[in-house]
Motif scaffolding. Structure first.
Motif, short mmCIF file in Angstrom:
data_model
loop_
_atom_site.label_atom_id
_atom_site.label_comp_id
_atom_site.label_asym_id
_atom_site.label_seq_id
_atom_site.Cartn_x
_atom_site.Cartn_y
_atom_site.Cartn_z
N GLU A 170 45.04 11.41 -21.16
CA GLU A 170 43.67 11.12 -20.72
C GLU A 170 42.87 12.42 -20.79
N GLN A 217 41.00 7.14 -28.39
CA GLN A 217 41.07 7.47 -26.97
C GLN A 217 42.43 8.11 -26.63
N TYR A 218 42.40 8.99 -25.69
CA TYR A 218 43.56 9.75 -25.21
C TYR A 218 44.10 10.76 -26.24
N THR A 235 41.84 13.16 -27.69
CA THR A 235 40.63 13.95 -27.95
C THR A 235 40.95 15.31 -28.56
#
Ligand code: NAP
Length: 253
Positions: free
Chosen positions: A99, A151-152, A154
């Motif tokens: 995350e 997503q996750y 980056t």
């Protein structure tokens, strides 16, 4: 130019997956090939496979592309053994899944170091001999996630997007010197890296299930990426530079 006049090819991360297929393909295409990898046994095994197929190949094992001194020493070894490196494939890569708010500085820096600084060091080490030869080919293996975002991932996606910027800028600077620079962003290629993500539950589904909804109805093979590299490195591709050549089964258009 004949392949021998074109000098040697060096593939980073050549010990596994996509890099292995690229190294074997370039050896098949007639390049004396240096297989560079952090994993020394893997690099040696790929070089040995190429030699068994009758090609000239050496392993540059235990080399970390994120260390400039190691990169420079490896390029010197390749040059002494095979001649100047006029074909460079920056393929070694490190993935990450976290995350965004939990990404640590250390993890960000490591991913940038391997995926972006590594190609920077390798290009700086190889380009002078390409300029001297008036010919060179660089292919940077980025990622389809740089088209789409992910997503996750980056840190990984930012590094691969940076690699696309590196590609485009080098193409402009070194086109007049006879050097082309392109990037192949793979998408969903069945390699140890992809299977590792599957095993850790990061794909959200099995490789086979995702392949079933991919437009061409299969996962990519390392050889698909190798074929694109082979073409971009060929004489015929001399008018192609600064380009992003997606190889992803239609998952990104
Ligand atoms: P892989 O099977 O994990 O192979 C990568 C190789 O690079 C491994 O042998 C690895 O050694 C080596 N390596 C890692 N860090 C290194 C370093 N710092 N210096 C030198 N070698 C290093 O991965 P792959 O799936 O073939 O991926 C190849 C490239 O394609 C990567 O840049 C990846 O980001 C990109 N890519 C792959 C996919 C896909 O679907 N597979 C999709 C998009 C982009 P160790 O095993 O010792 O770490």
């Amino acid at each position: 130019m004949s392949t021998t006049e074109r000098g040697a090819a060096l593939v980073t991360g050549g010990g596994s997956g996509i890099g292995r297929a690229i190294a074997l393909r370039l050896a098949e295409d007639g390049f004396a090939t240096a297989v560079l990898d952090l994993n020394a046994d893997a690099a040696e095994s790929v070089a040995e496979e190429a030699r068994k197929n009758g090609h000239e190949a050496i392993a540059l094992g235990g080399v970390d592309v994120s260390d400039r001194d190691q990169v420079n020493a490896a390029l010197d070894r390749a040059k002494r053994a095979l001649g100047p490196v006029l074909v460079l494939v920056n393929n070694a890569g490190k993935t990450g899944f976290k995350e965004f708010l939990k990404i640590t500085d250390e993890s960000w820096d490591q991913i940038m170091a391997v995926n972006l600084s590594g190609p920077f060091y390798c290009c700086q080490a190889a380009i002078p001999d390409m300029i001297a030869a008036g010919w060179g080919r660089i292919v940077n293996i980025s990622s389809s996630s740089a088209h789409s975002g992910q997503q996750y991932m980056t840190h990984y996606v930012a590094s691969k997007s940076g690699l696309i910027g590196l590609t485009k800028s080098l193409a402009l600077e070194f086109g007049p010197k006879g050097i082309t620079v392109n990037t192949v962003p793979p998408g969903f290629v069945d390699t140890p890296m992809l299977r590792g993500s599957e095993q850790r539950g990061l794909l959200g589904n099995s490789v086979e299930d995702i392949a079933a909804v991919t437009p061409v109805r299969r996962a990519g093979r390392p050889e698909d990426i190798a074929a694109a590299c082979s073409f971009l490195i060929s004489e015929e591709a001399g008018y192609i530079t600064g380009q992003i050549i997606g190889v992803n089964g239609g998952r990104n258009t």
